[in-house]
Scaffold this active site. Structure first.
Site, mmCIF file in Angstrom:
data_model
loop_
_atom_site.group_PDB
_atom_site.id
_atom_site.type_symbol
_atom_site.label_atom_id
_atom_site.label_comp_id
_atom_site.label_asym_id
_atom_site.label_seq_id
_atom_site.Cartn_x
_atom_site.Cartn_y
_atom_site.Cartn_z
ATOM 1 N N SER A 63 2.859 -5.281 44.521
ATOM 2 C CA SER A 63 2.635 -5.926 45.825
ATOM 3 C C SER A 63 3.345 -5.242 46.993
ATOM 4 C CB SER A 63 3.068 -7.391 45.776
ATOM 5 O OG SER A 63 2.141 -8.131 45.035
ATOM 6 N N LYS A 66 1.084 -3.934 49.563
ATOM 7 C CA LYS A 66 0.476 -4.803 50.585
ATOM 8 C C LYS A 66 1.066 -4.549 51.968
ATOM 9 C CE LYS A 66 -0.304 -8.375 47.065
ATOM 10 N NZ LYS A 66 0.167 -9.670 46.520
ATOM 11 N N TYR A 188 -8.133 -3.100 45.552
ATOM 12 C CA TYR A 188 -6.868 -3.845 45.477
ATOM 13 C C TYR A 188 -6.083 -3.444 44.222
ATOM 14 C CZ TYR A 188 -3.751 -7.840 44.788
ATOM 15 O OH TYR A 188 -2.652 -8.633 44.562
ATOM 16 N N TYR A 239 7.378 -14.349 48.853
ATOM 17 C CA TYR A 239 6.627 -15.541 48.436
ATOM 18 C C TYR A 239 7.427 -16.819 48.624
ATOM 19 C CZ TYR A 239 4.223 -11.587 46.659
ATOM 20 O OH TYR A 239 3.631 -10.382 46.591
ATOM 21 N N VAL A 257 5.774 -7.124 41.466
ATOM 22 C CA VAL A 257 6.105 -7.544 40.099
ATOM 23 C C VAL A 257 6.460 -6.368 39.182
ATOM 24 C CG1 VAL A 257 4.871 -9.753 40.169
ATOM 25 C CG2 VAL A 257 3.679 -7.685 39.379
HETATM 26 O O1 DON Z 1 -2.336 -9.222 42.128
HETATM 27 C C1 DON Z 1 -1.599 -8.953 41.215
HETATM 28 O O2 DON Z 1 -1.520 -9.691 40.274
HETATM 29 C C2 DON Z 1 -0.735 -7.716 41.210
HETATM 30 N N1 DON Z 1 -1.493 -6.562 41.203
HETATM 31 C C3 DON Z 1 0.277 -7.701 42.314
HETATM 32 C C4 DON Z 1 1.178 -8.855 42.166
HETATM 33 C C5 DON Z 1 2.522 -8.703 42.728
HETATM 34 O O3 DON Z 1 3.193 -7.684 42.698
HETATM 35 C C6 DON Z 1 3.031 -9.960 43.257
HETATM 36 N N2 DON Z 1 4.336 -9.802 43.734
HETATM 37 N N3 DON Z 1 5.379 -9.971 43.458
#
Ligand code: DON
Length: 303
Positions: A63, A66, A188, A239, A257
């Site tokens: 993320s 983003k 994405y 978040y 993550v």
């Molecule tokens: O959308 C997802 O599940 C992942 N590719 C990105 C999630 C993520 O890193 C959320 N953040 N902490």
């Protein structure tokens, strides 16, 4: 500032927490990472870079990507984006579906998954290849042309991406996507699967510390736009833990993550920390602690 001494002290204080928390498992390809890793890097606004620990080891940026897709979209599209995505903290997990129905398919902010899907959709319309636009920017700012998405992670995200697909279809049902859902998801997943080190990410985030100016001196964002990206990072970048992150760290920050966090000290430097063990909100346990120590030792904060 003696960055090397500072970072060694930060690392020494964060190390007892390395290995705590859980490595992300909902994307199976991420679960193979070694838990005991820790690295931190600082890129000064003049481009000087310092790091300790595993600061040159590539990891999945997830993320954190983003931040860059948002900046690239704002640079091309200005304020238009805010018709399609809000900029309020969600107080919900990053992949939550519940708020979207109450708010008619308009995501709370660009950093929860639904909001990031809208940003990627817009960047796809504006560039014709959102994934390539993000990758090209990251390579240029970090000076590392070998940066690339990990195909295993991208494939794993797609194979286990039912929730993101549900978010995208739901927004499409409200007319809030311009491109077909499979196209938006592909780009994405590709941006999330990019692999970079703390060194690369700190350098790539430098434009936010330089108030919108890229490493080569050209301007990506106006000073106001850079301030706005930093503001959204502060309020939404971690978040439903954004309040706690602001309290402890006091800087704009964006987590992923994969265990990375990119934080910005406006006018001074960009900091990236990585340690894979995550807390219940999806933020790196040792990473947040390291940034907490970093701002305590330096006194640097936006407050
Ligand atoms: O959308 C997802 O599940 C992942 N590719 C990105 C999630 C993520 O890193 C959320 N953040 N902490």
């Amino acid at each position: 500032m003696d960055y090397d001494a500072l970072l060694h002290e930060v690392a020494a204080q964060a190390r007892p927490l390395v290995g705590q928390g859980q490595v992300s498992r909902y994307i199976p390809a991420l679960a193979t990472v070694q838990e005991e890793r820790f690295g931190i890097a600082v890129a000064d606004i003049d481009g000087a870079i310092h790091g300790v620990g595993d600061w040159e080891t590539p990891f999945s940026i997830q993320s954190i990507s983003k931040t860059f897709s948002l900046a690239l979209t704002l640079a091309r599209d200005g304020e238009h984006l805010w018709w399609r995505v809000g900029r309020e903290p969600s107080g919900n997990p990053f992949n939550s579906l519940v708020q979207l129905e109450h708010e008619n398919g308009v995501p709370r902010n660009p950093f929860i998954n639904a909001g990031a899907l809208v940003v990627t959709d817009r960047l796809q319309t504006l560039t014709g290849d959102a994934g390539a636009a993000v990758l090209e920017f990251l390579r240029a700012e970090s000076g590392n042309p070998t940066i690339t998405p990990d195909p295993d992670v991208a494939g794993s995200e797609a194979a286990h991406g039912d929730r993101n697909a549900a978010l995208a279809h739901f927004m499409a049902s409200y007319g809030n996507l311009e491109n077909p859902v499979p196209v938006v998801l592909e780009h994405y997943f590709r941006q999330c699967a990019i692999t970079m080190s703390c060194r690369d990410l700190a350098l790539a985030g430098g434009f936010l510390a330089r108030r919108g100016v890229r490493g080569d001196g050209s301007r990506l964002l106006s000073g106001s736009e850079a301030k706005r990206v930093n503001a959204v990072m502060l309020t939404c970048g971690t978040y439903d833990a954004a309040g706690d992150f602001a309290y402890r760290v006091g800087l704009p920050g964006k987590s992923g993550v994969g265990g990375g966090i990119l934080a910005i000290v406006p006018g001074r430097c960009a900091v990236c920390v990585w340690s894979p063990g995550l807390d219940a909100h999806g933020n790196s346990v040792a990473g947040v602690a390291a940034l907490d120590r970093f701002t305590t030792l330096t006194g640097w904060s936006v407050f």
